[in-house]
Motif scaffolding. Structure first.
Motif, PDB file in Angstrom:
ATOM      1  N   GLY A 247       7.418  -3.205  -1.323  1.00 18.57           N
ATOM      2  CA  GLY A 247       6.964  -4.648  -1.464  1.00 18.57           C
ATOM      3  C   GLY A 247       5.831  -5.019  -0.224  1.00 18.57           C
ATOM      4  N   TRP A 248       5.445  -4.099   0.702  1.00 22.96           N
ATOM      5  CA  TRP A 248       4.724  -4.442   1.722  1.00 22.96           C
ATOM      6  C   TRP A 248       3.359  -4.218   1.373  1.00 22.96           C
ATOM      7  CZ3 TRP A 248       6.222  -6.064   6.509  1.00 22.96           C
ATOM      8  CH2 TRP A 248       7.563  -6.046   6.662  1.00 22.96           C
ATOM      9  N   VAL A 249       2.359  -4.679   1.907  1.00 21.20           N
ATOM     10  CA  VAL A 249       1.061  -4.859   1.826  1.00 21.20           C
ATOM     11  C   VAL A 249       0.322  -4.028   2.830  1.00 21.20           C
ATOM     12  CG1 VAL A 249      -1.182  -6.273   1.562  1.00 21.20           C
ATOM     13  CG2 VAL A 249       0.938  -7.439   0.647  1.00 21.20           C
ATOM     14  N   VAL A 250      -0.389  -2.994   2.324  1.00 19.83           N
ATOM     15  CA  VAL A 250      -0.930  -2.035   3.059  1.00 19.83           C
ATOM     16  C   VAL A 250      -2.483  -2.618   3.497  1.00 19.83           C
ATOM     17  CG1 VAL A 250      -1.782   0.506   3.263  1.00 19.83           C
ATOM     18  CG2 VAL A 250       0.145  -0.171   2.061  1.00 19.83           C
ATOM     19  N   VAL A 251      -2.955  -2.666   4.683  1.00 21.54           N
ATOM     20  CA  VAL A 251      -4.035  -3.033   5.340  1.00 21.54           C
ATOM     21  C   VAL A 251      -4.694  -1.933   6.012  1.00 21.54           C
ATOM     22  CG1 VAL A 251      -5.341  -4.771   6.663  1.00 21.54           C
ATOM     23  CG2 VAL A 251      -3.244  -5.604   5.474  1.00 21.54           C
ATOM     24  N   SER A 252      -6.054  -1.558   5.713  1.00 19.40           N
ATOM     25  CA  SER A 252      -6.560  -0.844   6.352  1.00 19.40           C
ATOM     26  C   SER A 252      -8.401  -1.034   6.224  1.00 19.40           C
ATOM     27  CB  SER A 252      -6.699   0.805   5.877  1.00 19.40           C
ATOM     28  OG  SER A 252      -7.052   1.457   6.828  1.00 19.40           O
ATOM     29  N   GLY A 253      -8.989  -0.137   6.752  1.00 15.22           N
ATOM     30  CA  GLY A 253     -10.461  -0.623   6.930  1.00 15.22           C
ATOM     31  C   GLY A 253     -11.555  -0.009   5.804  1.00 15.22           C
ATOM     32  N   GLY A 254     -11.054   0.708   4.676  1.00 14.41           N
ATOM     33  CA  GLY A 254     -11.705   1.139   3.713  1.00 14.41           C
ATOM     34  C   GLY A 254     -12.733   2.112   4.107  1.00 14.41           C
ATOM     35  N   ALA A 255     -12.675   2.947   5.115  1.00 14.50           N
ATOM     36  CA  ALA A 255     -13.419   4.017   5.736  1.00 14.50           C
ATOM     37  C   ALA A 255     -12.973   5.266   4.795  1.00 14.50           C
ATOM     38  CB  ALA A 255     -13.405   4.023   7.200  1.00 14.50           C
ATOM     39  N   TYR A 256     -13.626   6.140   5.165  1.00 17.92           N
ATOM     40  CA  TYR A 256     -13.312   7.760   4.880  1.00 17.92           C
ATOM     41  C   TYR A 256     -12.180   8.161   5.775  1.00 17.92           C
ATOM     42  CZ  TYR A 256     -18.019   8.155   2.779  1.00 17.92           C
ATOM     43  OH  TYR A 256     -19.083   7.870   1.872  1.00 17.92           O
ATOM     44  N   GLY A 257     -11.336   9.105   5.232  1.00 28.60           N
ATOM     45  CA  GLY A 257     -10.217   9.722   5.842  1.00 28.60           C
ATOM     46  C   GLY A 257      -8.973   8.870   5.751  1.00 28.60           C
ATOM     47  N   VAL A 258      -8.282   8.742   6.806  1.00 30.32           N
ATOM     48  CA  VAL A 258      -6.947   8.086   6.730  1.00 30.32           C
ATOM     49  C   VAL A 258      -7.086   6.668   5.864  1.00 30.32           C
ATOM     50  CG1 VAL A 258      -5.167   6.828   8.146  1.00 30.32           C
ATOM     51  CG2 VAL A 258      -5.920   9.099   8.743  1.00 30.32           C
ATOM     52  N   ASP A 259      -8.108   5.833   6.381  1.00 30.75           N
ATOM     53  CA  ASP A 259      -8.240   4.525   5.618  1.00 30.75           C
ATOM     54  C   ASP A 259      -8.162   4.626   4.178  1.00 30.75           C
ATOM     55  OD1 ASP A 259      -8.624   3.805   8.104  1.00 30.75           O
ATOM     56  OD2 ASP A 259     -10.300   2.531   7.642  1.00 30.75           O
ATOM     57  N   GLY A 260      -9.141   5.544   3.670  1.00 28.87           N
ATOM     58  CA  GLY A 260      -9.229   5.607   2.076  1.00 28.87           C
ATOM     59  C   GLY A 260      -7.812   6.501   1.623  1.00 28.87           C
ATOM     60  N   ALA A 261      -7.224   7.301   2.314  1.00 28.22           N
ATOM     61  CA  ALA A 261      -6.078   7.859   1.823  1.00 28.22           C
ATOM     62  C   ALA A 261      -5.029   6.769   1.692  1.00 28.22           C
ATOM     63  CB  ALA A 261      -5.764   9.209   2.713  1.00 28.22           C
ATOM     64  N   ALA A 262      -4.950   5.833   2.797  1.00 28.64           N
ATOM     65  CA  ALA A 262      -3.708   4.671   2.576  1.00 28.64           C
ATOM     66  C   ALA A 262      -4.062   3.888   1.512  1.00 28.64           C
ATOM     67  CB  ALA A 262      -3.783   3.997   3.817  1.00 28.64           C
ATOM     68  N   HIS A 263      -5.437   3.313   1.546  1.00 32.89           N
ATOM     69  CA  HIS A 263      -5.555   2.553   0.116  1.00 32.89           C
ATOM     70  C   HIS A 263      -5.224   3.067  -1.239  1.00 32.89           C
ATOM     71  CE1 HIS A 263      -7.614  -0.678   2.576  1.00 32.89           C
ATOM     72  NE2 HIS A 263      -8.485   0.220   2.841  1.00 32.89           N
ATOM     73  N   ARG A 264      -5.535   4.495  -1.338  1.00 29.12           N
ATOM     74  CA  ARG A 264      -5.198   5.328  -2.496  1.00 29.12           C
ATOM     75  C   ARG A 264      -3.895   5.390  -2.856  1.00 29.12           C
ATOM     76  NH1 ARG A 264      -9.854   8.166  -0.880  1.00 29.12           N
ATOM     77  NH2 ARG A 264     -11.848   7.913  -2.376  1.00 29.12           N
ATOM     78  N   GLY A 265      -2.976   5.448  -1.724  1.00 27.13           N
ATOM     79  CA  GLY A 265      -1.529   5.698  -1.755  1.00 27.13           C
ATOM     80  C   GLY A 265      -1.148   4.332  -2.424  1.00 27.13           C
ATOM     81  N   ALA A 266      -1.387   3.188  -1.662  1.00 24.44           N
ATOM     82  CA  ALA A 266      -0.805   2.147  -2.167  1.00 24.44           C
ATOM     83  C   ALA A 266      -1.188   1.747  -3.520  1.00 24.44           C
ATOM     84  CB  ALA A 266      -1.480   0.986  -1.275  1.00 24.44           C
ATOM     85  N   LEU A 267      -2.514   1.930  -3.947  1.00 23.60           N
ATOM     86  CA  LEU A 267      -2.809   1.517  -5.333  1.00 23.60           C
ATOM     87  C   LEU A 267      -2.116   2.645  -6.417  1.00 23.60           C
ATOM     88  CD1 LEU A 267      -6.639   1.547  -4.495  1.00 23.60           C
ATOM     89  CD2 LEU A 267      -5.213  -0.567  -5.209  1.00 23.60           C
TER      90      LEU A 267
END
Length: 386
Positions: free
Chosen positions: A151-171
């Motif tokens: 139930g936590w919201v994941v915040v990142s910067g939309g960039a390549y690499g770790v940011d993109g992986a974090a967004h995709r993991g949450a989605l």
């Protein structure tokens, strides 16, 4: 505010200033605090004596920008793109951004249906190297998915690499995620992430300080990181070299009194050297979502073992309360059914369900949604509309 409402003066003044003053400019923030946005705009438009603390050369540059600022046009372009402008002190403004003092954003452009203030109450930043390794991408995605599932919201910067992986993991976990951009939110950057950022806007939120169409610069990327740090309860760094921009986010989080965490990597990896440096300081070592939640969840009502929803039901926006009321007392319901009962569009219902999930009211069961155990009493015991 509907598309036909007349925008108020403060909103237009702040939109004007987003064209003139760079993000994080403390002199500009001080002017707004001391004189008010309207007075700063007036003096920039009249082109008289410089405001205090600025050189003649810089004042001339600000006047040149002010001469071409068109706030009503920016607002119209934003609305056409489904973007709204959120001002400090407004109902959607996350109060924790005020911790930035005079470096606080003049306002935020927001793309997506969810309520930013509500989501930010229970959010974690996951950042790291753009040129990450397979290990880094795996850890970022796994961490983000685990956080989203809790139930936590994941915040990142939309960039390549770790940011993109974090967004995709949450989605991928069906969770909520926020991308904080260093450019106009109507023109995603990097271009290779246009599809990802579009998906984030549908399922989560895309936010930024810069007006429609504005482009990123190296300094804007660095200054964007202070927003990520201030917005969230803590920052997790997954792979970062000694001079990585993600370390800027972590150090900003430390200055703001937020939790700072790092995922360790191989001792021989240059991409983990920055993380290891953090861990030798005040950062906490984490290896999975449970470690993160144990740390950031130990904040009053936000603790993961809470017995009730994060917020009282009557603090939710009316449209969100309507979606909450549309869920059955027992069992799960599909989004189409919930939308029909709430008398709203399916996409709007889904966005509000993710918001309610982040706040602890609902949970996903396959293709359906149901009330959490701790929310049932709150919903049943609440008075009906009227």
């Amino acid at each position: 505010m509907s598309a036909h409402d007349e925008p108020d003066g403060d909103l237009l003044d702040r939109i004007f200033l987003t064209r003139v003053i760079e993000p994080g400019d403390e002199a500009g923030g001080r002017w707004v605090r001391e004189f008010g946005a309207g007075e700063v705009v007036r003096r920039l438009q009249e082109g008289g004596a410089a405001l205090p603390g600025v050189s003649g050369k810089r004042w001339a540059g600000l006047l040149a920008r002010a001469a071409v600022a068109r706030p009503r046009q920016d607002l119209a372009v934003a609305r056409d793109a489904g973007v709204r402008f959120v001002c400090p002190g407004g109902t959607e403004w996350p109060a924790q951004l005020d911790d930035l003092g005079d470096a606080r954003p003049l306002g935020l452009w927001v793309r997506g249906r969810a309520a930013l203030r509500m989501w930010a109450l229970k959010s974690v930043a996951v950042v790291g190297a753009r040129a990450c390794t397979e290990y880094g991408a795996h850890m970022a995605a796994t961490l983000a998915a685990g956080l989203a599932e809790q139930g936590w919201v994941v915040v990142s910067g939309g960039a390549y690499g770790v940011d993109g992986a974090a967004h995709r993991g949450a989605l991928g976990a069906g969770g909520a995620t926020v991308a904080v951009l260093a450019c106009g939110v109507d023109r995603p950057y990097p271009r290779g992430h246009s599809q990802l950022i579009g998906r984030i806007a549908e399922q989560g939120l895309v936010i930024g300080e810069l007006p429609p169409g504005d482009h990123p610069t190296p300094s804007r990327f660095i200054l964007r990181n202070r927003v990520i740090a201030a917005l969230t309860r803590g920052t997790v760094v997954v792979e970062a070299a000694h001079r990585s921009g993600s370390l800027v986010t972590a150090r900003a989080a430390q200055r703001l009194g937020r939790h700072t965490m790092g995922v360790p990597g191989p001792a021989t990896s240059a991409l983990s050297a920055g993380v290891h440096e953090l861990l030798r300081g005040e950062a906490t070592l984490v290896t999975d979502a449970a470690d993160v939640v144990e740390l950031v969840g130990d904040i009053g009502q936000l603790a993961p073992d809470r017995r009730g929803p994060v917020l009282p039901r009557d603090l939710l926006e009316p449209a969100t309360r309507q979606v909450l009321a549309a869920l059955p007392g027992r069992g799960a319901a599909r989004p189409d059914e919930i939308a029909r009962r709430a008398q709203t569009a399916r996409d709007d219902a889904i966005a509000r369900l993710y918001e309610l999930r982040a706040l602890g009211y609902v949970e996903r069961h396959g293709d359906g949604w149901k009330l959490t155990r701790q929310a049932v009493t709150s919903v049943r015991g609440a008075p009906g509309p009227g």
